[in-house]
Design a protein around this motif. Structure first.
Motif, PDB file in Angstrom:
ATOM      1  N   GLU A  99       0.866  -1.180   0.000  1.00 14.87           N
ATOM      2  CA  GLU A  99       0.000   0.000   0.000  1.00 14.87           C
ATOM      3  C   GLU A  99       0.903   1.229   0.000  1.00 14.87           C
ATOM      4  O   GLU A  99       1.782   1.358   0.856  1.00 14.87           O
ATOM      5  N   GLU A 100       0.695   2.096  -0.975  1.00 10.56           N
ATOM      6  CA  GLU A 100       1.524   3.283  -1.085  1.00 10.56           C
ATOM      7  C   GLU A 100       0.850   4.473  -0.418  1.00 10.56           C
ATOM      8  O   GLU A 100      -0.371   4.532  -0.321  1.00 10.56           O
ATOM      9  N   ASN A 101       1.683   5.395   0.061  1.00 17.89           N
ATOM     10  CA  ASN A 101       1.143   6.604   0.674  1.00 17.89           C
ATOM     11  C   ASN A 101       0.339   7.394  -0.346  1.00 17.89           C
ATOM     12  O   ASN A 101       0.761   7.562  -1.490  1.00 17.89           O
ATOM     13  N   GLY A 102      -0.812   7.883   0.090  1.00 18.67           N
ATOM     14  CA  GLY A 102      -1.656   8.667  -0.799  1.00 18.67           C
ATOM     15  C   GLY A 102      -1.294  10.144  -0.719  1.00 18.67           C
ATOM     16  O   GLY A 102      -0.182  10.544  -1.034  1.00 18.67           O
ATOM     17  N   THR A 103      -2.232  10.957  -0.275  1.00 23.38           N
ATOM     18  CA  THR A 103      -1.989  12.391  -0.146  1.00 23.38           C
ATOM     19  C   THR A 103      -0.949  12.652   0.932  1.00 23.38           C
ATOM     20  O   THR A 103      -1.023  12.105   2.031  1.00 23.38           O
ATOM     21  N   LEU A 104       0.047  13.472   0.600  1.00 21.76           N
ATOM     22  CA  LEU A 104       1.151  13.739   1.513  1.00 21.76           C
ATOM     23  C   LEU A 104       1.093  15.166   2.050  1.00 21.76           C
ATOM     24  O   LEU A 104       0.475  16.044   1.449  1.00 21.76           O
ATOM     25  N   CYS A 105       1.754  15.357   3.181  1.00 18.37           N
ATOM     26  CA  CYS A 105       1.907  16.695   3.746  1.00 18.37           C
ATOM     27  C   CYS A 105       3.325  17.175   3.497  1.00 18.37           C
ATOM     28  O   CYS A 105       4.247  16.382   3.319  1.00 18.37           O
ATOM     29  N   ALA A 106       3.497  18.489   3.503  1.00 14.57           N
ATOM     30  CA  ALA A 106       4.815  19.090   3.337  1.00 14.57           C
ATOM     31  C   ALA A 106       5.177  19.809   4.629  1.00 14.57           C
ATOM     32  O   ALA A 106       4.564  20.809   4.989  1.00 14.57           O
ATOM     33  N   LEU A 107       6.164  19.275   5.344  1.00 15.60           N
ATOM     34  CA  LEU A 107       6.602  19.852   6.609  1.00 15.60           C
ATOM     35  C   LEU A 107       7.765  20.801   6.318  1.00 15.60           C
ATOM     36  O   LEU A 107       8.829  20.374   5.864  1.00 15.60           O
ATOM     37  N   GLU A 108       7.555  22.080   6.567  1.00 17.61           N
ATOM     38  CA  GLU A 108       8.554  23.096   6.227  1.00 17.61           C
ATOM     39  C   GLU A 108       9.328  23.522   7.474  1.00 17.61           C
ATOM     40  O   GLU A 108       8.732  23.806   8.513  1.00 17.61           O
ATOM     41  N   GLN A 109      10.653  23.569   7.332  1.00 12.62           N
ATOM     42  CA  GLN A 109      11.486  24.021   8.442  1.00 12.62           C
ATOM     43  C   GLN A 109      12.880  24.385   7.927  1.00 12.62           C
ATOM     44  O   GLN A 109      13.460  23.675   7.111  1.00 12.62           O
ATOM     45  N   GLY A 110      13.389  25.510   8.383  1.00  5.12           N
ATOM     46  CA  GLY A 110      14.748  25.913   8.072  1.00  5.12           C
ATOM     47  C   GLY A 110      15.080  25.928   6.597  1.00  5.12           C
ATOM     48  O   GLY A 110      16.200  25.578   6.210  1.00  5.12           O
ATOM     49  N   GLY A 111      14.130  26.332   5.775  1.00  8.59           N
ATOM     50  CA  GLY A 111      14.378  26.375   4.343  1.00  8.59           C
ATOM     51  C   GLY A 111      14.294  25.030   3.655  1.00  8.59           C
ATOM     52  O   GLY A 111      14.508  24.922   2.439  1.00  8.59           O
ATOM     53  N   GLU A 112      13.960  23.957   4.398  1.00  6.78           N
ATOM     54  CA  GLU A 112      13.810  22.622   3.823  1.00  6.78           C
ATOM     55  C   GLU A 112      12.343  22.201   3.863  1.00  6.78           C
ATOM     56  O   GLU A 112      11.579  22.653   4.707  1.00  6.78           O
ATOM     57  N   THR A 113      11.980  21.327   2.949  1.00  3.71           N
ATOM     58  CA  THR A 113      10.626  20.777   2.920  1.00  3.71           C
ATOM     59  C   THR A 113      10.715  19.260   2.893  1.00  3.71           C
ATOM     60  O   THR A 113      11.350  18.686   2.006  1.00  3.71           O
ATOM     61  N   TRP A 114      10.076  18.639   3.868  1.00  7.75           N
ATOM     62  CA  TRP A 114      10.029  17.173   3.938  1.00  7.75           C
ATOM     63  C   TRP A 114       8.601  16.704   3.693  1.00  7.75           C
ATOM     64  O   TRP A 114       7.664  17.221   4.287  1.00  7.75           O
ATOM     65  N   LEU A 115       8.460  15.734   2.810  1.00  4.75           N
ATOM     66  CA  LEU A 115       7.144  15.136   2.591  1.00  4.75           C
ATOM     67  C   LEU A 115       6.859  14.147   3.709  1.00  4.75           C
ATOM     68  O   LEU A 115       7.706  13.329   4.079  1.00  4.75           O
ATOM     69  N   LEU A 116       5.653  14.243   4.249  1.00  2.68           N
ATOM     70  CA  LEU A 116       5.251  13.462   5.409  1.00  2.68           C
ATOM     71  C   LEU A 116       3.960  12.712   5.093  1.00  2.68           C
ATOM     72  O   LEU A 116       3.002  13.302   4.603  1.00  2.68           O
ATOM     73  N   SER A 117       3.937  11.404   5.378  1.00  3.60           N
ATOM     74  CA  SER A 117       2.720  10.630   5.169  1.00  3.60           C
ATOM     75  C   SER A 117       1.751  10.875   6.319  1.00  3.60           C
ATOM     76  O   SER A 117       2.134  11.372   7.386  1.00  3.60           O
ATOM     77  N   SER A 118       0.503  10.512   6.124  1.00  4.93           N
ATOM     78  CA  SER A 118      -0.498  10.729   7.162  1.00  4.93           C
ATOM     79  C   SER A 118      -0.262   9.836   8.381  1.00  4.93           C
ATOM     80  O   SER A 118      -0.826  10.076   9.444  1.00  4.93           O
ATOM     81  N   SER A 119       0.582   8.810   8.232  1.00  4.36           N
ATOM     82  CA  SER A 119       0.911   7.950   9.365  1.00  4.36           C
ATOM     83  C   SER A 119       2.119   8.472  10.132  1.00  4.36           C
ATOM     84  O   SER A 119       2.526   7.888  11.141  1.00  4.36           O
ATOM     85  N   GLY A 120       2.734   9.568   9.657  1.00  4.70           N
ATOM     86  CA  GLY A 120       3.859  10.156  10.362  1.00  4.70           C
ATOM     87  C   GLY A 120       5.216   9.721   9.859  1.00  4.70           C
ATOM     88  O   GLY A 120       6.230   9.945  10.526  1.00  4.70           O
ATOM     89  N   LYS A 121       5.268   9.129   8.675  1.00  4.94           N
ATOM     90  CA  LYS A 121       6.533   8.659   8.098  1.00  4.94           C
ATOM     91  C   LYS A 121       7.093   9.721   7.162  1.00  4.94           C
ATOM     92  O   LYS A 121       6.393  10.230   6.295  1.00  4.94           O
ATOM     93  N   LEU A 122       8.376  10.076   7.346  1.00  2.00           N
ATOM     94  CA  LEU A 122       9.038  11.004   6.442  1.00  2.00           C
ATOM     95  C   LEU A 122       9.368  10.283   5.133  1.00  2.00           C
ATOM     96  O   LEU A 122      10.024   9.238   5.142  1.00  2.00           O
TER      97      LEU A 122
END
Length: 250
Positions: free
Chosen positions: A107-130
């Motif tokens: 099962e692949e991650n669906g809609t992702l979140c973008a966690l922004e900090q210090g000029g970087e952006t990390w994609l985050l799954s709804s389960s909390g996985k970077l």
């Protein structure tokens, strides 16, 4: 005297009988293992549920190959390796189909979140996985107010002790949005304010949520108002921190 000798013979006979049974047990176990090794080899690897990764990438990441013994493969270890090495995969289920097929359902991650900090952006799954560090996250829900500690793709989001409760609240909110297929409608989630959480919803509403709210119930109220009560051209603030929904045009 004769009775004593008979007892001794019975003891020896009982000892030999036990050893014989023990030997036969190991012989049978060896025969079973040999049969498994000879007759139950993986000839086909079936992968389902994948779109981002190829079948071979998924099998290789779990160290699974054609020719492996079907019953000696560590299913749980392989599943853990796949989710660790392939960040976009959220869960893996491995099963056997006799006589020679190994099935890998991902099962692949669906809609992702973008966690922004210090000029970087990390994609985050709804389960909390970077998932990964990126420069392009236009379609992802933007999250502010959390700081990831030593972020690494494929690992769970880690925050300091002061933000641990905020992180758990965010994951609860994401789960509620996901279960209502509403995460893709949420452009931003702001966690900076200690009084309430702010969502940017449908690109035209600022939604206020209490930190300790029943997110499922509040989101049901939000969807009911947005989808049935308000016109498509209306914009403003929807306050869900009160007992009743309050809409302030703006």
């Amino acid at each position: 005297m004769a009775g004593r000798n008979r007892r001794r013979r019975r003891k020896r006979k009982g000892s030999f009988s036990f050893l014989y049974k023990l030997l036969m047990f190991f012989v049978i176990c060896g025969a079973i293992v040999a049969a498994l090794a000879v007759f139950f080899k993986v000839d086909t690897i079936e992968v389902t549920g994948n779109s981002r990764y190829t079948d071979s990438e998924i099998a290789e990441s779990g160290n699974i190959h054609v020719g492996d013994n079907l019953f000696l493969i560590n299913k749980f270890g392989a599943a853990e390796e796949i989710t660790r090495k392939l960040p976009y995969i959220s869960s893996v289920r491995i099963s056997r189909k006799l006589p020679d097929t190994l099935c890998i359902q991902v099962e692949e991650n669906g809609t992702l979140c973008a966690l922004e900090q210090g000029g970087e952006t990390w994609l985050l799954s709804s389960s909390g996985k970077l998932v990964e560090k990126t420069n392009t996250a236009a379609e992802a829900t933007r999250v502010t107010g959390l700081t990831a500690l030593e972020p690494e793709a494929g690992k769970a989001l880690q925050v300091d002790a002061e933000q641990q409760s905020d992180k758990e609240t965010l994951l609860t909110l994401l789960a509620a949005l996901n279960s209502r297929e509403a995460l893709s409608r949420c452009q931003e989630i702001h966690l900076e304010d200690g009084s309430y959480i702010t969502l940017r919803f449908d690109g035209r509403f600022d939604v206020l949520l209490s930190w300790d709210a029943d997110f499922g119930y509040k989101l049901d109220c939000l969807l009911a108002v947005v989808d049935t009560k308000l016109e498509e051209n209306e914009k403003g603030t929807i306050d869900l921190t009160r007992k009743e929904v309050r809409f302030v045009p703006g």
